[in-house]
Each structure stands twice: as C-alpha cells, then as structure tokens.
Design a protein around this motif. Structure first.
Motif: not given
Length: 1275
Positions: A549-551, A975-980, A991-992
């Motif tokens: 999981v890339v932080s 709208v804003l959305l953060y995805t790990p 892409d990761a």
C-alpha cells in the motif's frame, strides 16, 4: 389470437454475410469432344468463371416460418440488394427434395450492399480459370471489398479441383447414369472456388473454416456440393461476432477447433492475421520506407507470386498504422483484366501477381512498386521521404530484438500429439508476438507525432502547422510537410482535438516523461522543442522500498514541482539525453478467456437451431455463474453474447434484461442501436410488460427518449492564420488563443490594453503581425545559441534561458545578461563563463537609474541581492527600462509563489515578462515601455496589497495546484477525493501511486499523482452535468454521483468510465461505503428526491431501497448501523424506518434556515452541523437530540459550505472576511475543546470542497474565480 412466431432466426451480429460457389460455366465443357480437344493443349486457354450458387443467411427452410410476424432475427442486419443470376430449377428452393428435370431459369438473390457479385469471379480466380491435367493443391487467398461509401467487407477464397471424369459430374449435361466420357477426357481436373464473405477481417479463422469444408467437398458427390456448402454456411452464420475485450470464441467445425479472436477494444480493428509476415519479407529499413509511403499517401502496388500474401501483407501494414486509417482505394488483389486500375491518379494501395511486375514497371510513373517475394521497394518518380531519424532508429533496434520464428519457441517444448493442442500453442505464440508488434509500431507513431499536441488549440480546434514544422529537424522537414497534407493526418488531428482516448493517446500518456506531465500543471509559454534534458532515472533502490500500500509521502520531502524546461532552451543536449531503450516493448499479457460455442448438427432445421440457441444460453449462464465477482469485464462479454442469442431466439424481454445488466456493467460494449431496434420491434403486450418492469423502463427511456437530435459536434480542423482585418477584444482573444501564445482570457485582455494604449480599441492587422513576429523571432533566436558546459553545470537540470540581453558592460565584466525562471546570471564574453547575479528569491531591490559617462547619462539597472555584498550594475542603455519591468515582475512572481506555495505564479510572471518583450518589440514607440507596464500584473498586485500571507496560513499551507491550467477560464473545484496507492500486479508501478481526483464542471474529472502532484490523467469524461460526490468503492473503482441522476463508475486501471448505474431518478448527492471484513461490501447512495439505495459492490445490484419523506437530501453518513441523512430541514437517523430526527424548525425559530453540512463524531457521540445564514457550528449529543445544542463561533464567517473530520479536529470550509474582503476561508476546530484553533486564508473564492489524505493532509478546492486546490498539513 396468438403472437406470431418469428419469421426466421439469424444472429443480428453474425460473422457470415454470404457464401458463394464459383467455377466455369456449366456449358463451357459440355461434351466429351471439347474436353478431348483441350486435353491435348499444353496450355489450355483460360475459361471465364461465373457464380454458380449463392448462399445467403438465414438458412431456416421456408416451410418452417410461414407465419408472418416480428422478424427479430434480422435486427441490425446490413442493407441488401438483389442480384439476378442463372441457376437450374432443382437448385432454386433451398431445403427441397431430390433434383428433378433441369431447366435453366433466373432467380433474384438478396445480397448485402457492398458485395459486387459481377466482379467477384475475376477476384476469386485472379490468375484465370484453367482446367488442369494433374491433381492440384488447394489454394486460399483473401479479398477486401469496398463499396462506394468506403465500407469494407472481407472474403476468404478457397480454390479446389474436382476430377472431370467423376461419374457424378454434371458437366456432361446428362444425368449421372447417362454420362459417358471418352478416354481422352480422363484425367481432367476442373477448378472451383468457395468464397466466404464477412463484415469482419477474420482471415485465419475463415481460412480454417474453409479448410474444414474442403475435406467434405472432396469426398462428396457433385449433386451434394450445394447442400454441403449450405450446411457449412448455415453453421458459420450461427457464430456471433465476439464483443471487444478479452473473450475469444471457439467453434468446433471438425476436424479443427476454430478461434475467432475479439478486438482489443471498441476503437481497435479485428486482428486475425500474422503481423510478423512483413518483418519476414522485408528488412526493417524497407518496412519503414513502406510505412512512409503509406503515411504520405503514395500510390502503392504490391507484387507477389502468392495471391494470399498480397492481401495479408497489405493488411499487416494497415494494422501497423492503427489508430491512423488508410482512407483511399484498397484493392489488394487485381486480376489480369483489372490492371488498368493502376492508372488511377489518386492515392491507392493495390496488389498484382509477380508476373505483371515487368509490364507495370514500364508504365510505373509515380508508382511505388513493392516486391514481397524479393523484399525490394522501387520508387519510380515518387518523392518518398524518410521516416524521422530518431523514431526510425528506435524502431529498427526494437524490430531486431523480436523473436519472429515459431520453431525457436518449439525447440524447448515436447511434441504435440493432438492437432488442436498444437494449433492452440501456435495461436498463443502468435498472439504474444502480435501484441509486441502492435506496441512497437504504435510507439513508432507516437515518436513521430508526439509533439503535435504542443501546437493544438482545443477550444478553437486550431493546429498551427507552420510553427510545428519549424520545430522539426532539418532532415525530417520533407517528411512532415508531405504528411501534414494527407487525409490520414487530418483525421488524426480531428481525433486529437476531440481528445479521443484511443490507442495513440494511451501510449502517448504512458510513455510521457515526467517533465511533460508537469506541463499540464504549469501554464508556460509553448516554445519549439529543439532538445530534451537528460531524462531523470529513478534510483535503483526505489523498487525495493515500495510497499503493498503506497502512502502519500511527506510533502516536505518532495521538492516542489519545478518549472518545465523551456523547449527552446539555450542549453546543449547531452548525447545520452536522447537515448531510449532499444529492446522490444515488454508487453505484459492481459488475461484472456475463451468460450466454446456449442455444436449444431442440422443448422437448417428450426428445431435444431432452437436447441443450439438454448444450449448457448445455458452454457453462457453457467459460465457467468463461475465468473469472479470482481471480473466485471468478462461478465459483460457473457451478457452481451447471451443478449444476442436471446434476440435470435425471439426472447426480446430476456434479451433486454441482459442488455440492461450490460449497460450497468460495461457501457463500452453496449450495442445501443441494436437495443433500440429490439425495443421498437417489441409487440404491444411485451412492450407494456417491459414498461412495467423498473429495470427495463429506464433502459427504454435511455435508448428511445431523446430530447431532439443533438447538434453535430464541430469536428473541423482550422489552421492558424494571421488576421487581415481589425480585431476587437473578443476576436483578439480568440486569435491569440489560436496562435498558442497564451490561453488565459484575463491576461489576453491586459495584452489588448497594452497594444492599444492611446489608440482606438482595435488591433490592426499590422500590429498583430508585428507582435506575433516578435514573439516567434525570440524563439528562433533562442534556438541559435548554445550555452557552454561551463555554464550549464551551474544551472538546474530543468532550468532554461528565456531572455538574453545584448552585450553590455556590468560591474562583473562585459557580457550578456540571461534570465531563467529561477535566476539572473551573466554570460561573460571572451572566455565563456558564468557569473551569478541573483536568484529571484534573494532579490532585495531593483532600480533603474542613470550614470554619468563624459557628457552622457547611461541608463543603468541596479540589483541588490541578499547573497551579494555589492550591488550589481549593468549599463543596459535602451534595454534598461524593459529589463527593469521584467525583473521586477519575476521578483514579484517568485515572492507570491513562496507566500502562497504556488509555483504557477512564477510561470505566469515569466509569461508576463515575455509578453512585455514582444509588446516593446512590436510597438517600437516612445510609449512602448508604458504599454508594456500594463502587463506588470504581479508587481502592481504586490504594491497595492503589500500584506503578507497570515503566519498561520503560511505555516499550514504546503502546496497549491491548478487543475484549470491551460484552460481559458478557471473552473470551480466541485468535489475532491483522495485514494491511497496500491500495488496491483495488473497495473504499472506508476499507477500504484496515491491519486487525487478533482471534479470540475460539465462532468470532467482530473486525476493527479499525489506523490508528485503531477497530472496523471488530463480528463475523464463522466456525462455532461455537474458532479456532486465521489467515493472510492473498491480498489479498482471510483463512483461519481452526477446531477443527471446517474452514478458513473471509473476504472482506476483504464482511467475510463464504462459502467453506469441508472436506478436513481434525481441527482445523486452522496455516498457511504460500508466496509466488509476484506473489502467494501455495500454502498449507499442518496438522491436529492430523498431516495436512498443500497448497492451490492460485486453485482452492482440494488439490495435495498429507502424513501425518506420530503426532498432536498444532500448527504448521508453511517454510524451504529444507522444511516444519518441530511435534508434541507432535518437530519434523521434511518434503519428500516426513521428512528431519530432533528428538525431544524424546532431549534432555529428566529429565522428560516436550512442545514448545509453535518459531521458525525462517533468517539464523542456528537453531531456537528452548519446552517445557512449562521456563523456558528452547532453540536448535538447523539444520545439526546432534543437537548439544546452547543455552539462553536466562527469569526468573520459569511458562509459555510463543507465540513470534514480529521483526527480530533473538524475542518470547516466556506467564505470569510480577510481582511475585510470576502475570501475562501477554512476554520480548524478542536473537537474536544470546541474552539477554533486556526483560520486559514489561501483561496480567493469560496472553499467548495474538502477531503482528507490519510489524516496527514487536508485538500481544499475553491470556486470559479480561482479554481485552485490547496494542500494543508494536519497537526
């Protein structure tokens, strides 16, 4: 009265158009005397072939379908026309009993448009039809048939021979038992041809099918030939065409299992041929020469002794051009009677037998003659340029690394004891090689045309071809000049200006250097690319440090996005900077699947066909039940096929239910026209039943209920031209945008004021021409200068010189002052050297004065820097005032960039400075400096508003990005959305990375790489309406709720939207994701009409529906197994019914208001809410909502728009006064003490969106006056 049965059954998207038997006329060899005569000739004269029989689907015999009714089997069929041919009456009625007395008659046969049966015999026997005296091998060749509209159909032709002395031969003109051929006629072999015509280029598959047919035809009696071919054609007509994607179809035709491969995607063609054939026939240099001929649209003629190779090699070359498309005449096989076609004056691609090479070469003025057998290319009078050098070198190196020989692959494998197993291995090897070749040729096209995008204006659909040509290397100029005039390139431009996400766009994006990605972030003056800086190579240990999981990394550890290098840099390229990998592209195979179509034993019997369709449905249903829940791509293909089969069965309602599921699962393969035809074909009772089914009612409205015909989009391509008339402001703005100099309308307005100072507010053509010429001359001058290595070592890798003064005397010696985006330095004369003047960050003062020299006063620029003890002086003379303006603007821009953590200020200041330079050069008047000062925007801003950014804001603000960079006007961030990030084996390492999703107006979603804040995906289109909410539902899906009541599902891997959920009836306003043990199990969505739907993530089916009273539902949250729903006048907790409700009129009685945002704090068991018109946050106890709420006062707050919880804080976004002016404001509230800890002011417009990034950062987006995103650190 019972419903009428379907008239006949045929797949609406089947493979077969028609099948034709061809041969010599029946009376040409009638009689043993003629045969005996011909037997003695060493080279018998060729006979004239003709069509003997035509077999057109559907093949269900007429007596099975006498009742009239809905002809559902013909949905989506191509238009047909009649063809009148001779035939014998016993063959007139398909499916009838034994032949009776023969008597010649004519019959109208319905054939598809685009198939010319009159010309077909010559193409099926291109070398002529000759009787042979010895047994001959079967031959297969292929045809491409083009109608007057340019639509192509494809044919495979199998030639085989039958002995004339066969006792069942019909050529005697008598019944078999009366036939008595003379001894002299014995040993004659008569050629026949079976031609299978399809809308799809299944060359290998149709060749295999014909091979299976020939094994039967050689053993059957003559009067059985038609029945065998008809049975064969009926079987092939029952094979559906596979939908685009990873699912291939297998059909057992005995003795072979035939594979029908699918297209990779809806934009790609079917590739069912061996793409390495040209690489076996030609050296890579010759392949490039032929591709250059195609790209420049020459008149090409292929020659070979093999008729099959003519079509296959030509089709391979056209496949190499994908997504570009050859739009001219394509006739890969010409018979001897068709050679006059080669006199056509326009571009074409044709093929001839090798025996005609000498004859054609004598008349080959302007033709490109390509000999497949010898691998030679002859250009006779044709001016064919070479492919650009760097692209050609890379292509040649990669071709040489390909493994083109299957025998080498077989060397390590055991021998296959099963013919179909061996064929399957060969097919898998060929598929891998085809993918490599497709990637290789696509990369060639990207290398050739990558920089076209730098000279496009998307808003006005303009291509500046003149400036593009100036940026090409001298040796490549001839190639590009010819290509730019072709129809093929014009269509390519249309696709680019429409931002089509085709194979070219995807390859260009995936191979785009990081510096070019930054260009999407930072608006810079576009300059011609004459060099590239050394590519940045990641450290070797980077891969080892990756996690599953890339932080998001620490922002302080990331250097802010450096300004992109100016393409017209004055720095010299390092040789290794242009190096690129020469290995063949490593194409990681995507998972593919096969579906074996059931066998059908009697394909012309209705009951057997119905059983076949039932078996198809049963096997497809069984396969669907075994599909993994997350494999929606495969499920969609099964739904598509089952829908087709059910249409053929006449089960229209079941078919529509499949297509409705397909609509939700993968919109990219949804057959809208076919579904529309099916809906229109529904009988009255079934249409009423469909209207009563909720799932189908929406589908019907989607395909039928159109609010009038939408105007056709303007797809024209305009070329930039200088104006010939006076330009008012509006026209001037458009013309400057078209030129590619700058896009921002506000800045162009200031430029207009500068060019019209003291004049009528019109720009005359001469002024515009002078301004444009000055701008372009600056670029040209920059290309002529190279900085020595002793200078470049002092500059950053992406630093570029944008302005160079004349030679002047300075306090550091004589030289030229150079300005980059970061610093000023002196390029000393004599022995070239470097002397730093100052970086813009360290400048303390800039003054323009004069110094006395004898009797003269010389204008001088003085610069004081924090890093120099002495003041730098330069006697710039006439240039002094201009440099004074430019340096002050750059200084102000850098200061604003540091204060606001926004590097775009530097780039904008640079644009202002370069425009000042062009204005002064264009006007050449005493007032030119005053006119240029109109563009000194940031310097004036700093003087008029000297107040610094508040300390708290400066400490908390880490960075700003602009998703509207490159647009004409800023756009609101809705709208804003953060995805790990996740390391998925299916995606590339890049892409990761974690991503930031930003919803702008009109259904546009921008995606940023949150590890570097570079633009990852320019624009993902999801409808055309405003977007209200986004949620990360599963690892590979982002759900987007829209004003048009649709939930759009974006695939994180493909960055495209192929799924839609349409169960809502009003705009979708919110999501809640309910996490399961391992993955999200359920998603709740809400609509403004009060509807709440629960979705199963794996099946995308609605599992539960709630309808809240009233309307105005704006958001939902989940707590303690209850949904908390915020409507305009209440907040209610809902399970199966309303359990708790907080009504606004019971709390706020002094004035009417509504809830605008709320937030649950489970740890404190509290509900926080904001109300319209109030500058307080109200806090309720979840255990007792009736108790009066607590209050948190927000100082100087005018409006609250959004609220999120981060750790033990609540961040509130809205509008506040600072200082005394309305600006976007964020309040950070301590959730325990209920006090405002920070007031953050960094937006010029209302804060409209907030989101958290791993509780380490908060991201805020502002309204349309600014349209930027700020990144804040969380303590």
């Amino acid at each position: 009265m019972a419903e009428a049965a379907p008239q006949h059954l045929a797949l609406p998207s089947g493979l077969l158009e028609l099948c034709v038997l061809l041969g010599a006329p029946r009376d040409s060899l009638r009689g043993p005397e003629q045969v005996a005569q011909r037997r003695g000739l060493p080279n018998p004269s060729a006979l004239e072939p003709e069509v003997l029989s035509v077999f057109v689907p559907p093949f269900i015999s007429k007596e099975d379908g006498q009742t009239a009714g809905t002809s559902c089997g013909t949905l989506g069929r191509t238009k047909r026309r009649s063809f009148r041919k001779k035939r014998e009456k016993p063959r007139a009625d398909p499916g009838q009993g034994p032949p009776g007395p023969r008597e010649t008659d004519t019959e109208d046969v319905s054939v598809p448009d685009g198939v010319d049966l009159l010309a077909l015999p010559q193409l099926c026997f291109p070398g002529g039809l000759c009787v042979a005296w010895e047994p001959q091998e079967d031959h297969v060749h292929f045809l491409v048939l083009t109608d007057v509209c340019g639509n192509r159909t494809y044919a495979a032709v199998a030639q085989y021979y039958r002995p004339l002395h066969d006792e069942h031969c019909f050529y005697s003109g008598k019944p078999p038992w009366e036939s008595r051929l003379s001894v002299g006629a014995a040993g004659c072999f008569v050629p026949f041809a079976v031609c299978v015509i399809s809308r799809f280029p299944y060359y290998n598959a149709l060749r295999d099918c014909l091979s299976c047919l020939l094994t039967h035809l050689k053993l059957c009696k003559d009067f059985e030939v038609d029945n065998h071919i008809k049975d064969f054609a009926a079987k092939v007509s029952l094979i559906p065409s596979p939908p685009p994607g990873p699912l291939h179809l297998i059909f057992n035709l005995k003795p072979l299992q035939v594979v029908f491969p699918s297209r990779a995607d809806p934009e790609s063609p079917v590739v069912d041929l061996d793409l390495h054939l040209p690489l076996l026939c030609f050296r890579p240099e010759k392949v490039l020469q032929i591709l250059a001929c195609l790209l420049t649209e020459q008149r090409l003629v292929f020659f070979s002794a093999s008729w099959a190779l003519l079509t296959l090699v030509a089709e391979c070359f056209l496949a190499y051009l994908h997504p570009l498309r050859w739009q001219h005449t394509l006739v890969p096989i010409l018979s001897g009677q068709m050679l006059d076609f080669l006199m056509a004056p326009t571009a074409f691609l044709m093929g001839c037998h090798l025996s005609h090479l000498e004859e054609v070469s004598k008349e080959a003025d302007g033709l490109v003659l390509i000999n497949i057998d010898s691998g030679s290319v002859t250009c006779s009078g044709s001016d064919v340029p070479d492919v650009p050098l760097l692209a050609a070198q890379t292509f040649i190196q990669r071709v040489q690394s390909l493994q083109l020989h299957h025998d080498l692959d077989l060397a390590q494998r055991g021998a296959s004891t099963d013919v179909n197993e061996g064929r399957a291995r060969r097919w898998a090897w060929q598929q891998r090689l085809n993918r490599q070749i497709q990637q290789l040729t696509l990369q060639l096209l990207v290398n050739i045309f990558r920089e076209v995008k730098n000279h496009l204006n998307y808003e006005h659909r303009v291509f500046n071809s003149e400036e593009f040509l100036k940026t090409r290397a001298p040796g490549d100029q001839r190639f590009y000049k010819q290509v730019l005039d072709t129809y093929m390139f014009h269509s390519f431009l249309k696709a680019r200006l429409s931002r089509r996400r085709d194979a070219f766009a995807q390859m260009e994006l995936s191979t785009q250097p990081e510096e070019d990605r930054m260009n999407g972030m930072l608006l810079s003056p576009r300059r011609p690319a004459i060099e590239k800086t050394a590519s940045h190579k990641p450290s070797p240990g980077r891969a080892a440090r990756r996690r599953m999981v890339v932080s998001m990394p620490n922002l302080q550890d990331i250097a802010g996005p450096e300004l992109p290098p100016r393409n017209a840099s004055l720095r010299k390229v390092e040789a290794e900077g242009c190096s690129c990998s020469s290995a063949a592209p490593d194409v990681s195979p995507k998972p593919t699947y096969t579906f074996k179509i059931p066998e059908v034993h009697f394909p012309r019997v209705r009951q057997c066909v119905q059983t076949y369709y039932a078996d198809c449905v049963a096997q497809l249903s069984k396969a669907m039940s075994c599909v993994a829940p997350d494999n929606s791509v495969l499920l969609a293909r099964y739904l598509y096929l089952r829908g087709l089969v059910r249409l053929a069965q006449g089960q229209l309602l079941d078919a529509l239910l499949d297509f409705q599921s397909l609509y939700k699962t993968d919109l990219s393969v949804f057959p809208a026209e076919l579904v529309r035809s099916a809906v229109q074909a529904l009988p009255g009772p079934e249409r009423a039943q469909a209207e009563r089914t909720p799932e189908l009612r929406r589908l019907i409205s989607q395909v039928l209920d159109k609010p009038g015909e939408a105007p056709k989009a303007d797809d024209r391509v305009k070329h930039f031209e200088l104006p010939s008339q006076h330009l008012p402001l509006g026209d001037f703005v458009q013309r400057v945008q078209e030129s590619g100099i700058v896009k921002d309308a506000g800045l162009i307005g200031r430029l207009f004021e500068a060019l019209t100072v003291g004049q009528q507010k019109l720009i005359d053509p001469e002024t515009f021409r002078d301004f444009y010429t000055c701008w372009k001359e600056t670029e040209a001058q920059a290309q002529e200068v190279r900085l020595p290595a002793a200078v470049t070592e002092h500059l950053d890798k992406n630093e570029c010189v944008y302005k160079l003064s004349g030679s002047v005397k300075t306090s550091c010696g004589v030289g030229k002052i150079a300005m980059t985006q970061k610093r000023l330095f002196l390029l000393t004369e004599g022995r070239p050297g470097y002397a730093e003047i100052a970086t813009f960050r360290n400048i303390e003062e800039v003054r323009s004065t004069t110094v006395a020299f004898l009797l003269l006063r010389i204008p001088t620029l003085k610069i004081r820097s924090a890093t120099r003890k002495d003041v730098f002086e330069a006697n710039l003379k006439a240039e002094c005032d201009l440099w004074h303006l430019m340096v002050k603007e750059m200084w102000a821009g850098k200061a604003l960039a540091d204060d606001h953590k926004d590097p775009q200020y530097v780039q904008q200041a640079l644009t202002h400075a370069l425009l000042m330079d062009a204005v002064v050069g264009a006007l050449q008047t005493p007032g030119a400096i005053y006119a240029a000062s109109k563009l000194s925007y940031f310097d004036k801003m700093r003087n008029e508003m000297p107040a610094a950014v508040p300390k708290t804001t400066a400490e908390t603000l880490k960075h700003k990005i602009n998703p509207s960079a490159g647009e004409t006007f800023p756009q609101a961030v809705d709208v804003l959305l953060y995805t790990p990030g996740h390391l998925d084996p299916a995606e590339r390492a890049g892409d990761a990375h974690p991503k930031l999703w930003c919803a702008l107006q009109a259904g546009r979603v921008m995606v940023f790489d949150a590890s570097s804040w570079s633009l990852h995906q320019h624009c993902v289109r999801v409808g055309a309406s405003a977007l209200n909410c986004m949620a990360m539902v599963a690892q590979g899906q982002v759900w987007v709720g829209s004003e048009d009541s649709v939930i759009y599902i974006i695939s994180v891997h493909s960055m495209s939207c192929h799924k839609q959920l349409t169960e809502h009836r009003a705009s979708v306003t919110g999501f809640v994701v309910q996490d399961g043990p391992d993955a999200p199990s359920q998603v709740y969505s809400c609509g403004v009409d009060g509807a709440v739907l629960a979705w199963d993530v794996s099946t995308l089916q609605v599992t539960r529906r709630l309808q809240l009273p009233g309307s105005g539902l704006s958001s939902i949250q989940l707590h303690a197994d209850r949904l908390w729903c915020c409507t305009g006048n209440s907040i209610m907790a809902v399970n199966s019914c309303v359990r708790q409700e907080l009504r606004i009129d019971e709390t706020f009685q002094e004035k009417s208001t509504t809830f605008v945002a709320f937030q649950l704090l489970p740890e404190q068991e509290q509900l926080w809410a904001a109300c319209a018109g109030y500058d307080d946050i109200y806090v309720w106890d979840l255990g007792d909502l009736a108790r009066p709420p607590g209050r948190v006062h927000l100082p100087d707050c005018a409006q609250v728009t959004c609220m999120i919880r981060v750790k033990r804080q609540v961040w509130v976004g809205g509008t506040g006064l600072s200082p005394g002016k309305p600006r976007g404001k964020i309040y950070v509230v301590d959730a325990e003490r209920k006090t405002v800890e920070k007031e953050l002011v960094a937006h010029a417009d209302t804060v409209r969106a907030l989101c958290s990034a791993e509780d380490r950062y908060v991201l805020s987006g502002s309204g349309p006056e600014e349209g930027k995103i700020a990144i804040w650190t969380v303590e």
